[in-house]
Design a protein around this motif. Structure first.
Motif, PDB file in Angstrom:
ATOM      1  N   ALA A  41       0.826  -1.210   0.000  1.00 53.38           N
ATOM      2  CA  ALA A  41       0.000   0.000   0.000  1.00 53.38           C
ATOM      3  C   ALA A  41       0.860   1.259   0.000  1.00 53.38           C
ATOM      4  N   VAL A  42       1.909   1.261   0.824  1.00 55.55           N
ATOM      5  CA  VAL A  42       2.800   2.427   0.870  1.00 55.55           C
ATOM      6  C   VAL A  42       3.486   2.625  -0.477  1.00 55.55           C
ATOM      7  N   THR A  43       3.869   1.519  -1.134  1.00 51.50           N
ATOM      8  CA  THR A  43       4.496   1.627  -2.447  1.00 51.50           C
ATOM      9  C   THR A  43       3.527   2.215  -3.469  1.00 51.50           C
ATOM     10  N   ALA A  44       2.247   1.847  -3.376  1.00 53.70           N
ATOM     11  CA  ALA A  44       1.249   2.418  -4.287  1.00 53.70           C
ATOM     12  C   ALA A  44       1.137   3.928  -4.076  1.00 53.70           C
ATOM     13  N   VAL A  45       1.098   4.353  -2.811  1.00 57.25           N
ATOM     14  CA  VAL A  45       1.026   5.783  -2.509  1.00 57.25           C
ATOM     15  C   VAL A  45       2.290   6.480  -2.983  1.00 57.25           C
ATOM     16  N   TRP A  46       3.451   5.845  -2.707  1.00 57.47           N
ATOM     17  CA  TRP A  46       4.737   6.425  -3.156  1.00 57.47           C
ATOM     18  C   TRP A  46       4.757   6.629  -4.666  1.00 57.47           C
ATOM     19  N   ALA A  47       4.316   5.641  -5.419  1.00 57.16           N
ATOM     20  CA  ALA A  47       4.299   5.762  -6.878  1.00 57.16           C
ATOM     21  C   ALA A  47       3.328   6.852  -7.320  1.00 57.16           C
ATOM     22  N   GLY A  48       2.191   7.001  -6.610  1.00 58.59           N
ATOM     23  CA  GLY A  48       1.252   8.064  -6.945  1.00 58.59           C
ATOM     24  C   GLY A  48       1.836   9.442  -6.735  1.00 58.59           C
ATOM     25  N   ILE A  49       2.591   9.607  -5.633  1.00 59.73           N
ATOM     26  CA  ILE A  49       3.220  10.911  -5.357  1.00 59.73           C
ATOM     27  C   ILE A  49       4.238  11.244  -6.446  1.00 59.73           C
ATOM     28  N   LEU A  50       5.044  10.260  -6.854  1.00 62.04           N
ATOM     29  CA  LEU A  50       6.049  10.536  -7.879  1.00 62.04           C
ATOM     30  C   LEU A  50       5.408  10.744  -9.249  1.00 62.04           C
ATOM     31  N   ALA A  51       4.263  10.107  -9.499  1.00 65.15           N
ATOM     32  CA  ALA A  51       3.535  10.379 -10.743  1.00 65.15           C
ATOM     33  C   ALA A  51       3.036  11.823 -10.745  1.00 65.15           C
ATOM     34  N   ALA A  52       2.539  12.275  -9.570  1.00 67.20           N
ATOM     35  CA  ALA A  52       2.089  13.670  -9.456  1.00 67.20           C
ATOM     36  C   ALA A  52       3.260  14.628  -9.624  1.00 67.20           C
ATOM     37  N   GLN A  53       4.410  14.246  -9.093  1.00 68.77           N
ATOM     38  CA  GLN A  53       5.595  15.087  -9.256  1.00 68.77           C
ATOM     39  C   GLN A  53       5.987  15.218 -10.722  1.00 68.77           C
ATOM     40  N   SER A  54       5.870  14.113 -11.481  1.00 68.58           N
ATOM     41  CA  SER A  54       6.170  14.163 -12.912  1.00 68.58           C
ATOM     42  C   SER A  54       5.169  15.033 -13.646  1.00 68.58           C
ATOM     43  N   TYR A  55       3.922  15.049 -13.188  1.00 73.84           N
ATOM     44  CA  TYR A  55       2.888  15.850 -13.831  1.00 73.84           C
ATOM     45  C   TYR A  55       3.062  17.340 -13.508  1.00 73.84           C
ATOM     46  N   ALA A  56       3.294  17.634 -12.215  1.00 73.19           N
ATOM     47  CA  ALA A  56       3.402  19.035 -11.798  1.00 73.19           C
ATOM     48  C   ALA A  56       4.758  19.629 -12.156  1.00 73.19           C
ATOM     49  N   GLY A  57       5.752  18.798 -12.287  1.00 70.38           N
ATOM     50  CA  GLY A  57       7.088  19.284 -12.609  1.00 70.38           C
ATOM     51  C   GLY A  57       7.883  19.686 -11.395  1.00 70.38           C
ATOM     52  N   HIS A  58       7.196  19.915 -10.280  1.00 70.85           N
ATOM     53  CA  HIS A  58       7.938  20.273  -9.068  1.00 70.85           C
ATOM     54  C   HIS A  58       7.120  19.892  -7.845  1.00 70.85           C
ATOM     55  N   VAL A  59       7.774  19.167  -6.955  1.00 71.99           N
ATOM     56  CA  VAL A  59       7.205  18.793  -5.652  1.00 71.99           C
ATOM     57  C   VAL A  59       8.307  19.015  -4.642  1.00 71.99           C
ATOM     58  N   PRO A  60       7.970  19.572  -3.480  1.00 78.30           N
ATOM     59  CA  PRO A  60       9.026  19.800  -2.477  1.00 78.30           C
ATOM     60  C   PRO A  60       9.856  18.539  -2.220  1.00 78.30           C
ATOM     61  N   VAL A  61      11.167  18.757  -2.096  1.00 82.31           N
ATOM     62  CA  VAL A  61      12.076  17.630  -1.869  1.00 82.31           C
ATOM     63  C   VAL A  61      11.720  16.892  -0.586  1.00 82.31           C
ATOM     64  N   LEU A  62      11.202  17.636   0.430  1.00 80.12           N
ATOM     65  CA  LEU A  62      10.842  17.002   1.694  1.00 80.12           C
ATOM     66  C   LEU A  62       9.728  15.981   1.490  1.00 80.12           C
ATOM     67  N   VAL A  63       8.772  16.271   0.609  1.00 80.22           N
ATOM     68  CA  VAL A  63       7.681  15.328   0.349  1.00 80.22           C
ATOM     69  C   VAL A  63       8.229  14.059  -0.312  1.00 80.22           C
ATOM     70  N   ILE A  64       9.094  14.242  -1.312  1.00 84.22           N
ATOM     71  CA  ILE A  64       9.693  13.080  -1.982  1.00 84.22           C
ATOM     72  C   ILE A  64      10.529  12.268  -0.990  1.00 84.22           C
ATOM     73  N   TYR A  65      11.269  13.019  -0.137  1.00 80.48           N
ATOM     74  CA  TYR A  65      12.099  12.327   0.869  1.00 80.48           C
ATOM     75  C   TYR A  65      11.231  11.473   1.786  1.00 80.48           C
ATOM     76  N   LEU A  66      10.085  12.043   2.254  1.00 78.57           N
ATOM     77  CA  LEU A  66       9.198  11.282   3.137  1.00 78.57           C
ATOM     78  C   LEU A  66       8.605  10.071   2.426  1.00 78.57           C
ATOM     79  N   ALA A  67       8.243  10.250   1.154  1.00 76.50           N
ATOM     80  CA  ALA A  67       7.703   9.123   0.387  1.00 76.50           C
ATOM     81  C   ALA A  67       8.730   7.997   0.260  1.00 76.50           C
TER      82      ALA A  67
END
Length: 693
Positions: A41-67
């Motif tokens: 489940a955590v991996t699914a959420v992690w992949a969703g966050i990184l997909a959103a990061q690819s879409y938005a072009g920028h996501v705070p590094v702290l969010v990616i780090y937590l994921a």
């Protein structure tokens, strides 16, 4: 917007979402299954966050780090749960501690940065956290696989491959980030689709382990291999930093220098990993500093029993030596066993060499210091320690053949109850080796087990021989029946002879011959019955008996020659001892061509009479003398012999308190030596003759 990144991580999110749903529906409440559901489940959420990061072009590094931290931590805890007791306590605590540390860093570092305290670059923090997570995960995967049974590995292999793929790629990605000081966009976006490819493997593993009740066990080898992986990972990380430094200071030649540096590092690493001495030193270091016991006794005992019960070698002695040597890594050894008289120990077996190639003594007397010390103290002797401090062993007199060879290191007694039945000598194991109290206890246990094993094999052999003797006794019963009839007929002729003396000379000679035959047959019957009168021992001249035997054997070539000498008195049944001597001479004639020679001599040495029968015949192999010559019912004459003659010779000589020794070489002839105690009064005569001469 990165379309490939969106598709890559979107597929990964969808894949692990499906896996989570499947696991939830099939979950049976076991701990391992619960951890796997959370990780999926955590991996699914992690992949969703990184997909959103690819879409938005920028996501705070702290969010990616937590994921990244949550995703890596969830899989780490899953691996700890799957490994169970197979994971050393310190390694499981390290995994849990790393999860706490990474999450704590996500809280502490932003606060420090808020107050103007910059600790580390966010990108490097992400890469180093990823490196730590991936390296520790791969170590846990390695220990799970190495310490699982063969049956468990079949269902675990897809899990190992699937999860291993996730973290092996992470290790590559973050290693590149450390080198380049930036994240490779292509490698980052490709990561999602690679995770999606790993999902079916994890699903298959979950299908094969519905309850995740895995068959794993603790092994000290795990620490060795885990340490190896950890050291290699650390080495590669240091070399990566070194390569970066070379490239930075190398100018135009920086890239070339980096390639050469990495190539040299790989060569050095390969040399170290394949080094046998380094592996031995590492095992010793781990055993000393991480384990209370030097050996994994479950593995060592199973291997010892497997070797001892193997059918690869017919000689149980060789198998026993090999089983003991392999535990200590010794290159070989040999075994001495007490003979049937209990007066000496004879070389019995060697591995991997042969006894004849070692130059060992023909026997070791049971009265010597070495066997006496082993029997009374029941100690393990370390020859290196003996050379340094002989007083520790009571300053016993150690045999020269043992001390003169530096490579002979360990002497271990073989005890059956408290009786010394033999001893094993092992060559020096490869360094570093130190004979500790644990080695001594293990050797004592192995020695008792080997002694029992050999005793059981000897008991089986004796039982087989007793059955053969039983058949032989039945045969002699028929012989006695026939002989009694012949004796009765001969006696009847003798009784009726006085009434038929029409031809006095012929009849007298015939009667004398018949009476003599009757007397011999009567003695034979008494011997077959085991009559005590037939075995009555009286003083007998050994030279005279040898002369009679030579005379009876002189009708065939080569004619035996008796050497001149004075009388030698022994205690024996003259008739039976003469038959024994005759058998030895006839065997020498059988082995010698008509143009050869058979020599017989009688004398004494100390308090023993000596009979020597020497021939120039074909000779015998040392192995034949040791294992077959005196074995009953083992004949080389085919149907012409019963294979009991040599056995009877030795048994009767031993019954008289003597012994038989045979020296022979193929093509060099044979020397058959019989030793017997001198009769009372003969000692003084022998001494007087020696002085007069």
């Amino acid at each position: 917007m990165n379309a490939f990144g969106i598709a890559s991580y979107g597929i990964a999110a969808l894949s692990f979402l499906v896996l989570t749903l499947l696991l939830v529906t099939a979950w049976r409440g076991r701990q391992q299954g619960g951890h796997l559901i959370v990780a999926s489940a955590v991996t699914a959420v992690w992949a969703g966050i990184l997909a959103a990061q690819s879409y938005a072009g920028h996501v705070p590094v702290l969010v990616i780090y937590l994921a990244e931290a949550f995703r890596g931590g969830a899989w780490l805890l899953t691996l700890v749960a799957v490994a169970g007791i197979a994971a050393p306590k310190f390694l499981a605590n390290a995994a849990r501690g790393l999860c706490v540390l990474l999450l704590g860093a996500a809280v502490v570092l932003p606060l420090l940065e808020h107050f103007g305290i910059a600790i580390v670059n966010p990108t490097l923090l992400l890469s180093r956290a990823g490196l730590a997570l991936s390296l520790l995960a791969l170590i846990l995967l390695e220990q799970i696989y190495r310490n699982s049974s063969q049956l468990a590995r079949r269902s675990l292999k897809y899990f190992i491959i699937g999860v291993g793929t996730l973290f092996a790629y992470d290790l590559f990605l973050y290693s590149q980030t450390e080198l380049l000081r930036a994240v490779s966009i292509d490698a980052w976006t490709s990561r999602g689709i690679l995770n999606a490819f790993a999902m079916p493997l994890i699903a298959i593993a979950a299908r094969r382990n519905p309850e995740w009740s895995l068959d794993v066990f603790v092994s000290r080898q795990i620490v060795f291999y885990t340490t190896t992986v950890l050291v290699i990972g650390s080495y590669l990380s240091v070399m990566a930093l070194g390569g970066l430094y070379v490239r930075e200071i190398g100018g135009d030649w920086g890239n070339v220098g980096q390639i050469v540096f990495f190539a040299g590092a790989v060569v050095v690493l390969a040399s170290l990993v394949t080094s046998a001495p380094l592996r031995r030193h590492t095992r010793v270091f781990i055993s000393k500093h991480f384990y209370r016991n030097k050996y994994d006794y479950r593995i060592e005992w199973l291997r010892f029993i497997g070797t001892l019960s193997s059918t690869e070698e017919e000689d149980v002695g060789c198998t026993a030596v090999r089983a003991m040597a392999q535990i200590f890594g010794s290159p070989g050894g040999f075994l001495f066993l007490r003979d049937e008289t209990g007066k000496k120990f004879l070389p019995y077996a060697a591995w991997p060499m042969t006894i004849d190639s070692l130059g060992l003594p023909a026997s070791v007397s049971a009265d010597e210091d070495l066997p006496q010390f082993l029997a009374t103290k029941q100690w393990i002797i370390d020859t290196d320690e003996f050379r340094r401090a002989p007083d520790f062993y009571g300053n016993i007199e150690m045999p020269g053949w043992l001390l003169d060879k530096q490579q002979l290191r360990i002497v271990s007694p073989m005890l059956q109850l408290d009786r010394l039945v033999g001893f094993v000598v092992l060559y020096d194991p490869p360094p570093p080796f130190e004979l500790t109290y644990e080695d001594r206890d293990l050797l004592k246990t192995l020695g008792r087990h080997v002694a029992t094993h050999i005793a059981q094999q000897d008991a089986d052999r004796r039982l087989s021989e007793s059955r053969q003797f039983e058949a032989y006794n039945r045969l002699t019963a028929f012989m006695m029946h026939d002989l009694k009839n012949s004796v009765a007929q001969l006696k009847l002729i003798v009784a009726n002879a006085p009434r038929h003396k029409h031809k006095p000379e012929f009849i007298d000679d015939a009667l004398e011959t018949i009476a003599n035959a009757a007397d011999r047959m009567t003695k034979l019957i008494e011997q077959l019955r085991g009559s005590t009168s037939a075995d009555r021992h009286v003083p007998a001249d050994l030279r005279e008996l040898a002369q009679k035997a030579v005379s009876r054997c002189s009708s065939r070539a080569p004619k035996p020659q008796l050497q001149e000498g004075p009388p030698v008195m022994v205690m024996a049944n003259a008739e039976r001892l003469s038959v024994v001597i005759e058998h030895i001479i006839r065997n020498a004639q059988d082995a010698t061509s008509e143009g050869g020679a058979v020599s017989v001599s009688v004398g004494w040495q100390g308090r023993e009479a000596r009979l020597l029968v020497e021939d120039t015949g074909v000779g015998m192999e040392a192995d034949f003398i040791r294992n077959r010559l005196f074995r009953p019912f083992d004949s080389t004459k085919g149907a012409k012999g019963m294979g009991i003659g040599a056995y009877q010779v030795r048994e009767y000589i031993r019954l008289l308190g003597g012994d038989v020794e045979v020296q022979s070489s193929p093509g060099q002839g044979t020397r058959f030596a019989v030793s017997l105690p001198l009769a009372q009064g003969q000692d003084a005569t022998a001494a007087s003759n020696a002085v007069n001469s």
